[in-house]
Design a protein around this motif. Structure first.
Motif, PDB file in Angstrom:
ATOM      1  N   ALA A   1       0.771  -1.194   0.040  1.00 32.59           N
ATOM      2  CA  ALA A   1       0.046   0.164   0.021  1.00 32.59           C
ATOM      3  C   ALA A   1       0.877   1.235  -0.115  1.00 32.59           C
ATOM      4  O   ALA A   1       0.535   2.228  -0.895  1.00 32.59           O
ATOM      5  CB  ALA A   1      -0.953  -0.207   1.072  1.00 32.59           C
TER       6      ALA A   1
ATOM      7  N   ALA B   1      -6.204  -0.588   0.305  1.00 24.27           N
ATOM      8  CA  ALA B   1      -4.665  -0.093   0.334  1.00 24.27           C
ATOM      9  C   ALA B   1      -4.551   1.637   0.715  1.00 24.27           C
ATOM     10  O   ALA B   1      -3.578   1.934   1.199  1.00 24.27           O
ATOM     11  CB  ALA B   1      -4.256  -0.399  -1.022  1.00 24.27           C
TER      12      ALA B   1
ATOM     13  N   ASP C   1       1.164   0.543  -4.228  1.00 26.53           N
ATOM     14  CA  ASP C   1       0.072   0.933  -4.677  1.00 26.53           C
ATOM     15  C   ASP C   1       0.026   2.384  -4.926  1.00 26.53           C
ATOM     16  O   ASP C   1      -0.389   2.923  -6.123  1.00 26.53           O
ATOM     17  CB  ASP C   1      -1.151   0.558  -3.686  1.00 26.53           C
ATOM     18  CG  ASP C   1      -1.465  -1.002  -3.867  1.00 26.53           C
ATOM     19  OD1 ASP C   1      -1.790  -1.517  -4.602  1.00 26.53           O
ATOM     20  OD2 ASP C   1      -1.201  -1.548  -2.862  1.00 26.53           O
TER      21      ASP C   1
END
Length: 347
Positions: free
Chosen positions: A8, A220, A12
């Motif tokens: 995350a 995320a 991401d």
């Protein structure tokens, strides 16, 4: 750091950032890709401390989305090589800045020994438990007398609480000790300047707004926001501070190259680089021959491999080839290698 939190915070968000920059424009790229800790003042201090100049081969270990390296390339004319373990971050750096990116762990880099003029490692040392392993590998690839610039979160003492997930902050004594243990002399250290120009802050904030608008409902995003809030509370309480460090390999000691380094060569010996370049080009031809784009139109039941994975592998190979060529000649990969095959993730 848990797998989900790491993906995350460092993977991401990097991919989302590249998407937002594609929407807003190129001028947003560097501020957004320097998110969190790397302000212009901090980067300028590190660049001057490391005496960066045109043509310097700058290795950025744990480069993320590539903002600091891109800033150094534009302001000082350096030739960056990025090493980053997260695949989406690698693709984001390549997409936004076109820099050579090697997908690798900083503790085991496919680079020859004593080949790098200067290195940065910004906000990465805190996320690694075995700090000595990372520093030894950086030491291995640096030329004698080369500079290392660090951005490190340093804990006031061992009682720091709560520690943001996945982080392992050293105290000042521990930081100095691990540098000495791995063959570095600590030359100078300052607390990171806090201020960034309003124009920089506004661009970074605008990208963050776009990312939030698109992804705030995703798990995320929630994980990454929680990490950011934890750091804010930590700094506000005075339990930790962000430090800029300039270190150099000790002239009295060269550490033994670790077993993890995949390209340990004597200084000036280009045979291994040449062999690796041949191997990378061979793998790149094989990846192209697989015709992943054509297979995307077929039913997944007909695939002998995942074409998305094959495309990602091709991107990684092109990043490694670019790094090899930077080390050899400072030359750009030929159009036959790169331009005719644009990044399949840049759509």
């Amino acid at each position: 750091m848990t797998a989900l939190a790491m993906e995350a915070e460092f993977d991401d968000v990097a991919g989302w950032t590249a998407d937002a920059v594609a929407q807003l424009g190129e001028r947003y790229a560097i501020p957004a890709a320097c998110r969190g800790s790397a302000s212009p003042a901090a980067l300028a201090w590190l660049a001057e401390a490391c005496e960066l100049s045109p043509g310097t081969v700058l290795l950025d270990v744990g480069a993320g989305a590539g903002g600091p390296a891109a800033w150094a390339a534009r302001r000082f004319g350096v030739r960056p090589i990025l090493v980053e373990p997260m695949p989406a971050a690698c693709r984001a750096a390549s997409r936004m800045f076109g820099l050579p990116v090697i997908k690798a762990d900083g503790r085991s880099m496919p680079l020859p020994s004593a080949s790098i003029d200067a290195a940065w490692c910004l906000g990465v040392l805190d996320t690694v438990e075995d700090k000595a392993a990372l520093l030894r590998e950086i030491h291995r690839v640096l030329k004698p007398g080369a500079s290392l610039g660090l951005l490190v979160v340093v804990a006031r003492d061992r009682r720091i609480s709560p520690v943001p997930e996945g982080n392992h902050f050293p105290t000042q004594a521990e930081l100095a000790a691990v540098l000495a243990e791995t063959g570095f002399d600590l030359v100078e250290q300052v607390q990171r300047p806090n201020d960034a120009p309003l124009s920089w802050s506004r661009r970074a904030a605008r990208v963050a707004e776009v990312v939030a608008l698109r992804h705030r409902a995703e798990r995320a995003y929630e994980l990454a926001a929680h990490q950011s809030a934890s750091f804010t509370r930590l700094f506000a309480s005075g339990q930790a501070s962000i430090q800029l460090v300039h270190a150099v390999p000790s002239p009295a000691r060269r550490t033994r190259p670790p077993q993890g380094g995949q390209m340990s060569t004597p200084p000036g010996d280009g045979e291994v680089e040449f062999d690796l370049e041949i191997e990378v080009r061979r793998e790149l031809r094989a990846a192209r021959a697989s015709c992943a784009e054509e297979l995307l139109a077929q039913s997944p039941a007909q695939w002998l491999f995942d074409p998305a994975e094959e495309q990602a592998y091709e991107v990684e190979l092109r990043g490694l080839l670019g790094a090899i060529q930077e080390l050899k000649h400072g030359a750009e990969p030929s159009p036959t290698d790169l331009s005719a095959h644009p990044d399949p993730f840049d759509r």
